[in-house]
Motif scaffolding. Structure first.
Motif, PDB file in Angstrom:
ATOM      1  N   ASP A  88      21.463 -28.464  -4.972  1.00 30.58           N
ATOM      2  CA  ASP A  88      22.051 -27.847  -6.231  1.00 30.58           C
ATOM      3  C   ASP A  88      20.874 -27.306  -7.239  1.00 30.58           C
ATOM      4  OD1 ASP A  88      24.255 -28.360  -5.015  1.00 30.58           O
ATOM      5  OD2 ASP A  88      24.973 -29.921  -6.801  1.00 30.58           O
ATOM      6  N   THR A  89      20.993 -26.042  -7.515  1.00 24.37           N
ATOM      7  CA  THR A  89      19.920 -25.451  -8.528  1.00 24.37           C
ATOM      8  C   THR A  89      20.833 -24.401  -9.390  1.00 24.37           C
ATOM      9  OG1 THR A  89      17.697 -24.982  -9.193  1.00 24.37           O
ATOM     10  CG2 THR A  89      18.735 -23.722  -7.162  1.00 24.37           C
ATOM     11  N   THR A  90      19.984 -23.934 -10.345  1.00 26.76           N
ATOM     12  CA  THR A  90      20.248 -22.785 -11.342  1.00 26.76           C
ATOM     13  C   THR A  90      19.468 -21.704 -10.831  1.00 26.76           C
ATOM     14  OG1 THR A  90      19.127 -23.249 -12.822  1.00 26.76           O
ATOM     15  CG2 THR A  90      21.328 -24.245 -12.838  1.00 26.76           C
ATOM     16  N   TRP A  91      19.790 -20.358 -11.306  1.00 23.66           N
ATOM     17  CA  TRP A  91      18.850 -19.284 -10.981  1.00 23.66           C
ATOM     18  C   TRP A  91      17.775 -19.423 -12.110  1.00 23.66           C
ATOM     19  CZ3 TRP A  91      18.880 -16.644  -6.655  1.00 23.66           C
ATOM     20  CH2 TRP A  91      20.052 -16.661  -6.148  1.00 23.66           C
ATOM     21  N   ASP A  92      17.750 -20.049 -13.195  1.00 21.74           N
ATOM     22  CA  ASP A  92      16.490 -20.293 -13.964  1.00 21.74           C
ATOM     23  C   ASP A  92      15.547 -21.290 -13.145  1.00 21.74           C
ATOM     24  OD1 ASP A  92      17.110 -18.835 -16.316  1.00 21.74           O
ATOM     25  OD2 ASP A  92      18.424 -20.140 -16.980  1.00 21.74           O
ATOM     26  N   ASN A  93      16.159 -22.025 -12.260  1.00 11.74           N
ATOM     27  CA  ASN A  93      14.982 -22.836 -11.669  1.00 11.74           C
ATOM     28  C   ASN A  93      14.804 -22.498 -10.080  1.00 11.74           C
ATOM     29  OD1 ASN A  93      14.719 -24.619 -13.944  1.00 11.74           O
ATOM     30  ND2 ASN A  93      16.776 -25.436 -13.533  1.00 11.74           N
ATOM     31  N   ILE A  94      15.344 -21.476  -9.653  1.00  6.90           N
ATOM     32  CA  ILE A  94      15.318 -21.355  -8.191  1.00  6.90           C
ATOM     33  C   ILE A  94      13.917 -21.177  -7.628  1.00  6.90           C
ATOM     34  CG2 ILE A  94      15.382 -18.918  -8.642  1.00  6.90           C
ATOM     35  CD1 ILE A  94      17.364 -21.051  -5.753  1.00  6.90           C
ATOM     36  N   VAL A  95      13.019 -20.659  -8.480  1.00  2.75           N
ATOM     37  CA  VAL A  95      11.673 -20.286  -8.192  1.00  2.75           C
ATOM     38  C   VAL A  95      10.691 -21.867  -8.472  1.00  2.75           C
ATOM     39  CG1 VAL A  95       9.668 -19.219  -8.534  1.00  2.75           C
ATOM     40  CG2 VAL A  95      11.686 -17.828  -8.222  1.00  2.75           C
ATOM     41  N   ALA A  96      10.990 -22.330  -9.548  1.00  2.24           N
ATOM     42  CA  ALA A  96      10.113 -23.357 -10.037  1.00  2.24           C
ATOM     43  C   ALA A  96      10.513 -24.806  -9.131  1.00  2.24           C
ATOM     44  CB  ALA A  96      10.511 -23.774 -11.213  1.00  2.24           C
ATOM     45  N   GLY A  97      11.729 -24.684  -8.565  1.00  3.89           N
ATOM     46  CA  GLY A  97      12.153 -25.899  -7.644  1.00  3.89           C
ATOM     47  C   GLY A  97      11.258 -25.786  -6.352  1.00  3.89           C
ATOM     48  N   LEU A  98      11.320 -24.567  -5.961  1.00  5.40           N
ATOM     49  CA  LEU A  98      10.544 -23.973  -4.478  1.00  5.40           C
ATOM     50  C   LEU A  98       8.984 -24.645  -4.679  1.00  5.40           C
ATOM     51  CD1 LEU A  98      10.553 -23.014  -1.750  1.00  5.40           C
ATOM     52  CD2 LEU A  98      10.290 -20.851  -2.770  1.00  5.40           C
ATOM     53  N   ALA A 108      18.959 -16.586  -0.917  1.00  5.41           N
ATOM     54  CA  ALA A 108      19.459 -15.217  -1.730  1.00  5.41           C
ATOM     55  C   ALA A 108      18.561 -14.817  -2.869  1.00  5.41           C
ATOM     56  CB  ALA A 108      21.042 -15.511  -1.796  1.00  5.41           C
ATOM     57  N   LEU A 109      17.255 -14.840  -2.579  1.00  7.48           N
ATOM     58  CA  LEU A 109      16.170 -14.382  -3.643  1.00  7.48           C
ATOM     59  C   LEU A 109      15.954 -12.869  -3.595  1.00  7.48           C
ATOM     60  CD1 LEU A 109      15.129 -16.406  -5.629  1.00  7.48           C
ATOM     61  CD2 LEU A 109      13.077 -16.485  -4.245  1.00  7.48           C
ATOM     62  N   ASN A 110      16.193 -12.358  -4.818  1.00  4.47           N
ATOM     63  CA  ASN A 110      15.995 -10.872  -4.854  1.00  4.47           C
ATOM     64  C   ASN A 110      14.378 -10.854  -4.954  1.00  4.47           C
ATOM     65  OD1 ASN A 110      18.444 -10.967  -5.654  1.00  4.47           O
ATOM     66  ND2 ASN A 110      18.441  -8.721  -6.298  1.00  4.47           N
ATOM     67  N   GLN A 111      13.846  -9.753  -3.996  1.00  5.87           N
ATOM     68  CA  GLN A 111      12.350  -9.820  -4.102  1.00  5.87           C
ATOM     69  C   GLN A 111      11.717  -8.617  -5.302  1.00  5.87           C
ATOM     70  OE1 GLN A 111      10.915  -8.735  -0.175  1.00  5.87           O
ATOM     71  NE2 GLN A 111       8.894  -8.251  -0.638  1.00  5.87           N
ATOM     72  N   THR A 112      11.330  -9.527  -6.362  1.00  2.00           N
ATOM     73  CA  THR A 112      10.952  -8.652  -7.441  1.00  2.00           C
ATOM     74  C   THR A 112       9.491  -8.877  -7.588  1.00  2.00           C
ATOM     75  OG1 THR A 112      11.282 -10.624  -8.741  1.00  2.00           O
ATOM     76  CG2 THR A 112      12.950  -9.112  -8.596  1.00  2.00           C
ATOM     77  N   PRO A 113       8.785  -7.870  -8.201  1.00  2.00           N
ATOM     78  CA  PRO A 113       7.266  -8.042  -8.386  1.00  2.00           C
ATOM     79  C   PRO A 113       6.902  -9.357  -9.285  1.00  2.00           C
ATOM     80  CG  PRO A 113       7.946  -5.883  -9.045  1.00  2.00           C
ATOM     81  CD  PRO A 113       9.243  -6.695  -8.691  1.00  2.00           C
ATOM     82  N   GLU A 114       7.900  -9.887 -10.044  1.00  2.00           N
ATOM     83  CA  GLU A 114       7.533 -11.138 -10.927  1.00  2.00           C
ATOM     84  C   GLU A 114       7.562 -12.259  -9.872  1.00  2.00           C
ATOM     85  OE1 GLU A 114      10.581 -11.900 -13.546  1.00  2.00           O
ATOM     86  OE2 GLU A 114       9.012 -13.134 -14.991  1.00  2.00           O
ATOM     87  N   GLU A 116       7.249 -12.108  -6.678  1.00  2.00           N
ATOM     88  CA  GLU A 116       6.047 -12.220  -5.501  1.00  2.00           C
ATOM     89  C   GLU A 116       4.794 -12.688  -6.027  1.00  2.00           C
ATOM     90  OE1 GLU A 116       6.033  -8.023  -4.811  1.00  2.00           O
ATOM     91  OE2 GLU A 116       7.137  -8.148  -3.085  1.00  2.00           O
ATOM     92  N   LYS A 117       4.468 -12.843  -7.480  1.00  2.00           N
ATOM     93  CA  LYS A 117       3.445 -13.330  -7.715  1.00  2.00           C
ATOM     94  C   LYS A 117       3.374 -14.972  -7.642  1.00  2.00           C
ATOM     95  CE  LYS A 117       2.862 -10.073 -11.642  1.00  2.00           C
ATOM     96  NZ  LYS A 117       2.848  -9.826 -12.934  1.00  2.00           N
ATOM     97  N   ALA A 118       4.736 -15.545  -7.402  1.00  2.00           N
ATOM     98  CA  ALA A 118       4.854 -17.030  -7.577  1.00  2.00           C
ATOM     99  C   ALA A 118       5.160 -17.596  -6.223  1.00  2.00           C
ATOM    100  CB  ALA A 118       6.070 -17.231  -8.427  1.00  2.00           C
ATOM    101  N   VAL A 119       6.059 -16.797  -5.392  1.00  2.00           N
ATOM    102  CA  VAL A 119       6.535 -17.191  -4.067  1.00  2.00           C
ATOM    103  C   VAL A 119       6.168 -16.120  -2.984  1.00  2.00           C
ATOM    104  CG1 VAL A 119       8.288 -18.882  -5.165  1.00  2.00           C
ATOM    105  CG2 VAL A 119       9.018 -16.428  -4.231  1.00  2.00           C
ATOM    106  N   SER A 120       6.666 -16.479  -1.686  1.00  2.00           N
ATOM    107  CA  SER A 120       6.448 -15.297  -0.654  1.00  2.00           C
ATOM    108  C   SER A 120       8.065 -15.239  -0.230  1.00  2.00           C
ATOM    109  CB  SER A 120       5.581 -15.744   0.642  1.00  2.00           C
ATOM    110  OG  SER A 120       4.467 -16.142   0.274  1.00  2.00           O
ATOM    111  N   PHE A 121       8.165 -14.189   0.549  1.00  2.00           N
ATOM    112  CA  PHE A 121       9.551 -13.736   0.886  1.00  2.00           C
ATOM    113  C   PHE A 121       9.599 -13.828   2.511  1.00  2.00           C
ATOM    114  CE2 PHE A 121       9.567 -12.532  -3.596  1.00  2.00           C
ATOM    115  CZ  PHE A 121      10.549 -13.027  -3.988  1.00  2.00           C
ATOM    116  N   SER A 122      10.844 -13.710   3.090  1.00  2.00           N
ATOM    117  CA  SER A 122      11.192 -13.400   4.401  1.00  2.00           C
ATOM    118  C   SER A 122      11.397 -12.097   4.695  1.00  2.00           C
ATOM    119  CB  SER A 122      12.172 -14.464   4.865  1.00  2.00           C
ATOM    120  OG  SER A 122      13.443 -13.951   4.367  1.00  2.00           O
ATOM    121  N   ALA A 123      11.664 -11.742   5.621  1.00  2.00           N
ATOM    122  CA  ALA A 123      12.135 -10.397   6.101  1.00  2.00           C
ATOM    123  C   ALA A 123      13.576 -10.275   5.393  1.00  2.00           C
ATOM    124  CB  ALA A 123      12.571 -10.183   7.565  1.00  2.00           C
TER     125      ALA A 123
END
Length: 277
Positions: A88-98, A108-114, A116-123
């Motif tokens: 369980d997490t929230t959208w505020d923490n979805i990147v930080a937790g990863l 279900a992560l939207n691929q945004t420029p912001e 992309e600086k912190a994580v990588s994305f699948s197809a």
């Protein structure tokens, strides 16, 4: 026979040691590639922030469903051959937790420029844009509204999930309307239904569920051109190897190509509609 100096012998020994160390490092890199750490742990941890029909959670049982939940479950069980655990997490923490290794994939992560600086994305598994749902009896929202200008007015309140992609999008697009940031999907819907908010900003697919569940009062503003048109994918840590990412991409691409994703979306939508009756 050539006599090697003591200095030369030492140099040769040092070179040999460096070579062995490099080889050992290479072997270790190979050992942890292709999701080996997940396989060793025996479990794939999927970071889950609720956003129907992408990610859904039964409040009574705690069971996860939704088409991204099923994709994560299928990847873990059928590709990696491990158990799957939803965290369980929230959208505020979805990147930080990863980033802090609390889970292995963010769903279900939207691929945004912001991001992309912190994580990588699948197809990408599907695409996304932001729409707005409102009560058709609300006099603040003009009939036939089709643009941001039609709804971006003083005195209009827009509910949105804090930290979600739609939060980022409307924070830039709206200049006059008030933004009501709430922790989750249930809270934003309640705000709209209780008339504390005039509009609900959410993913186009998610809002489609709401309007189909409440055709008597719910209507949609679908901005033209689309607002925040993006791709939706799995998020992985930035240091994820190309080999690891290729395994995940092969799985996602095959699910899209064979129509499995479309089937999962339809199943999730129907399940959500039944639950809302």
């Amino acid at each position: 026979m050539v006599q090697l100096s003591r200095f030369t012998l030492r140099a040769v020994a040092c070179l040999a040691f460096v070579g062995l160390a490099a080889a050992h490092t290479s072997l270790r890199a190979e050992d942890i590639s292709a999701w080996q750490s997940v396989k060793k742990a025996g479990v794939l941890r999927c970071g889950a922030a609720v956003a129907p029909p992408y990610v859904m959670r039964d409040p009574k049982t705690g069971e996860y469903s939704g088409f991204f939940s099923e994709l994560c479950r299928n990847f873990g069980q059928n590709v990696l051959k491990v158990k799957v655990e939803f965290v369980d997490t929230t959208w505020d923490n979805i990147v930080a937790g990863l980033q802090s290794d609390k889970w292995d994939l963010s769903m279900a992560l939207n691929q945004t420029p912001e991001r992309e600086k912190a994580v990588s994305f699948s197809a990408p598994a599907t695409d996304y844009n932001v729409s707005f749902v409102y009560n058709r009896n609300n006099p603040k929202i003009p009939k036939g509204a089709r643009s941001i200008a039609d709804i971006d007015k003083p005195g209009v309140t827009v509910a949105v999930m804090s930290g979600a992609a739609q939060d980022k999008a409307i924070s830039v697009a709206l200049k006059q309307a008030r933004i009501m940031r709430l922790p989750g999907n249930d809270e934003t819907r309640l705000a709209l239904m209780s008339k504390r908010a005039d509009l609900l900003a959410d993913a186009n697919i998610t809002n489609m569920l709401l309007t189909e569940a409440h055709p008597d009062w719910a209507a949609t503003v679908q901005p033209n051109p689309p607002l925040a048109q993006q791709e939706v994918a799995f998020g992985v840590r930035k240091e994820t190897s190309a080999a690891d990412l290729a395994v995940l991409n092969d799985f996602v691409n095959s699910q899209v190509r064979t129509g499995a994703v479309d089937k999962l979306i339809k199943t999730s939508v129907q399940a959500m509609l039944v639950a809302n009756k």
